[in-house]
Scaffold this motif. Structure first.
Motif, PDB file in Angstrom:
ATOM      1  N   GLY A   1      -8.776   3.611  -1.911  1.00 40.41           N
ATOM      2  CA  GLY A   1      -8.712   2.242  -2.406  1.00 40.41           C
ATOM      3  C   GLY A   1      -9.728   1.926  -3.499  1.00 40.41           C
ATOM      4  O   GLY A   1      -9.651   0.880  -4.148  1.00 40.41           O
TER       5      GLY A   1
ATOM      6  N   PHE B   1       0.866  -1.172   0.000  1.00 38.25           N
ATOM      7  CA  PHE B   1       0.000   0.000   0.000  1.00 38.25           C
ATOM      8  C   PHE B   1       0.905   1.224   0.000  1.00 38.25           C
ATOM      9  O   PHE B   1       1.527   1.519   1.026  1.00 38.25           O
TER      10      PHE B   1
ATOM     11  N   SER C   1      -4.999   4.064   0.184  1.00 36.33           N
ATOM     12  CA  SER C   1      -5.629   2.953  -0.535  1.00 36.33           C
ATOM     13  C   SER C   1      -6.220   1.898   0.397  1.00 36.33           C
ATOM     14  O   SER C   1      -6.831   0.939  -0.058  1.00 36.33           O
ATOM     15  N   MET C   2      -6.055   2.071   1.719  1.00 40.22           N
ATOM     16  CA  MET C   2      -6.591   1.096   2.663  1.00 40.22           C
ATOM     17  C   MET C   2      -8.072   1.314   2.984  1.00 40.22           C
ATOM     18  O   MET C   2      -8.687   0.491   3.650  1.00 40.22           O
TER      19      MET C   2
ATOM     20  N   ALA D   1      -2.032   4.419   4.694  1.00 38.56           N
ATOM     21  CA  ALA D   1      -2.091   4.542   3.238  1.00 38.56           C
ATOM     22  C   ALA D   1      -3.524   4.827   2.798  1.00 38.56           C
ATOM     23  O   ALA D   1      -4.451   4.149   3.232  1.00 38.56           O
TER      24      ALA D   1
ATOM     25  N   GLY E   1      -6.018   4.586  -5.884  1.00 38.24           N
ATOM     26  CA  GLY E   1      -5.252   3.492  -5.280  1.00 38.24           C
ATOM     27  C   GLY E   1      -5.921   2.145  -5.432  1.00 38.24           C
ATOM     28  O   GLY E   1      -5.635   1.213  -4.682  1.00 38.24           O
TER      29      GLY E   1
ATOM     30  N   TYR F   1      -4.146  -1.247  -5.466  1.00 39.26           N
ATOM     31  CA  TYR F   1      -3.559  -1.671  -4.191  1.00 39.26           C
ATOM     32  C   TYR F   1      -4.636  -2.058  -3.178  1.00 39.26           C
ATOM     33  O   TYR F   1      -4.481  -2.988  -2.409  1.00 39.26           O
ATOM     34  N   GLY F   2      -5.725  -1.310  -3.190  1.00 42.27           N
ATOM     35  CA  GLY F   2      -6.742  -1.514  -2.163  1.00 42.27           C
ATOM     36  C   GLY F   2      -7.813  -2.530  -2.506  1.00 42.27           C
ATOM     37  O   GLY F   2      -8.565  -2.960  -1.638  1.00 42.27           O
TER      38      GLY F   2
END
Lengths: 141, 167
Positions: free
Chosen positions: B100, B37, B59-60, B57, B104, B107-108
């Motif tokens: 996310g 992330f 993207s979480m 992050a 992102g 990644y998420g």
């Protein structure tokens, strides 16, 4: 007589570069002076800040705030020249100016943390007298 | 005439195999599997979101989570994290852009599986995938004095600040 263009450019650079340094050097004193003005307004008998009172404020426990952070030292640690630790595990740089020379140069940042942390620890905002005492204690450490 | 030809091909086949292997490995490292992330790079966000805890992050969490969180900083999981409105707006913008389910997403995506949009989650540690991935961590480890809270990613994931959560 006119100045050589490169010389005047150089002088201009020096003037610009020396500005922030001068501003930074006075910031701590200015903030203390502002707290002093406010403290005097609140109490005409105000006779200056006391690092000794600031030390007591920093180390004593309060009952009005959150139970898991009863004192400043709960997160900052008992030694002002040593690092602290937040409940979420993040290291906090020492509060003593001698150990963290770049501290207390941004008045808005200082105010932000007084507001948050006084609420957390004391359960209320800190008075100008308390802020000035505490700051003068840390500046001398 | 045939023999030398097949021999001369061998280094090429080996080379191609090595190249394919490293491509797969590098590709995985770049994507980071589902455990990478990218960390916050914006200095303002790093400072304001990373003083008390790791700057998590973006993207979480999905964009709706960040929006929900950023309108109530006065009560930020029980702490007063209030900010100047102009600063808060800049931070929200960064978090939403890289959320996310936005910038992102690659990644998420996996972490946000099973997350419904009707009530966006505020805690990363309550995401179904997060709970599943941490189910084997015993209670005493959470209570360890170097851990103490599930928000303390770096206590176990030593490279969390760089965005790596593989271990």
């Amino acid at each position: 007589m006119t100045l050589n263009p490169s010389l005047s450019a150089l002088l201009g650079c020096i003037a610009i570069l020396s500005l922030p340094a001068a501003a930074l050097a006075g910031t701590r004193e200015d903030q203390l002076a502002a707290y002093a003005t406010a403290a005097r307004a609140a109490d005409p008998a105000f006779a200056g800040f006391s690092p000794a009172r600031g030390k007591i404020l920093h180390t004593r426990s309060f009952a009005g705030g959150k139970p898991d952070t009863p004192a400043c030292t709960s997160c900052h640690g008992s030694e002002p020249r040593g690092a602290g630790r937040t409940p979420a595990g993040k290291a906090v740089e020492p509060m003593a100016l001698s150990a963290s020379p770049s501290r207390y140069t941004d008045p808005a940042k200082v105010e932000k943390w007084f507001k948050r942390n006084c609420n957390e620890v004391l359960g209320r905002e800190c008075a100008p007298l308390e802020k000035g005492d505490w700051l003068s204690f840390m500046l001398g450490q | 005439m045939n023999m030398p030809r097949s021999i001369s091909l061998r280094p090429f086949i080996l080379g191609a195999a090595a190249a394919a292997f490293s491509l797969v490995v590098l590709g995985r490292a770049q994507a980071g599997g589902s455990h990478h992330f990218p960390p916050v790079v914006d200095p303002l966000v790093k400072e304001e979101c990373g003083s008390c805890h790791l700057a998590f992050a973006p993207s979480m969490l999905p964009a709706s989570s960040w929006q929900r969180m950023m309108v109530n900083l006065k009560d930020h999981f029980g702490d007063d994290a209030s900010l100047d409105p102009a600063v808060a707006a800049k931070i929200t913008d960064y978090l939403v852009t890289n959320a996310g389910d936005r910038g992102g997403q690659r990644y998420g995506d996996k972490l946000l599986r099973g997350v419904t949009s009707d009530r966006p989650p505020l805690r990363i540690t309550e995401l179904p995938k997060w709970v599943r991935e941490h189910r084997k961590v015993p209670d005493w480890e959470w209570k360890h004095k170097e851990v103490r809270t599930r928000a303390n990613c770096t206590a176990c994931h030593v490279d969390a600040a760089k965005g790596y959560y593989d271990d």
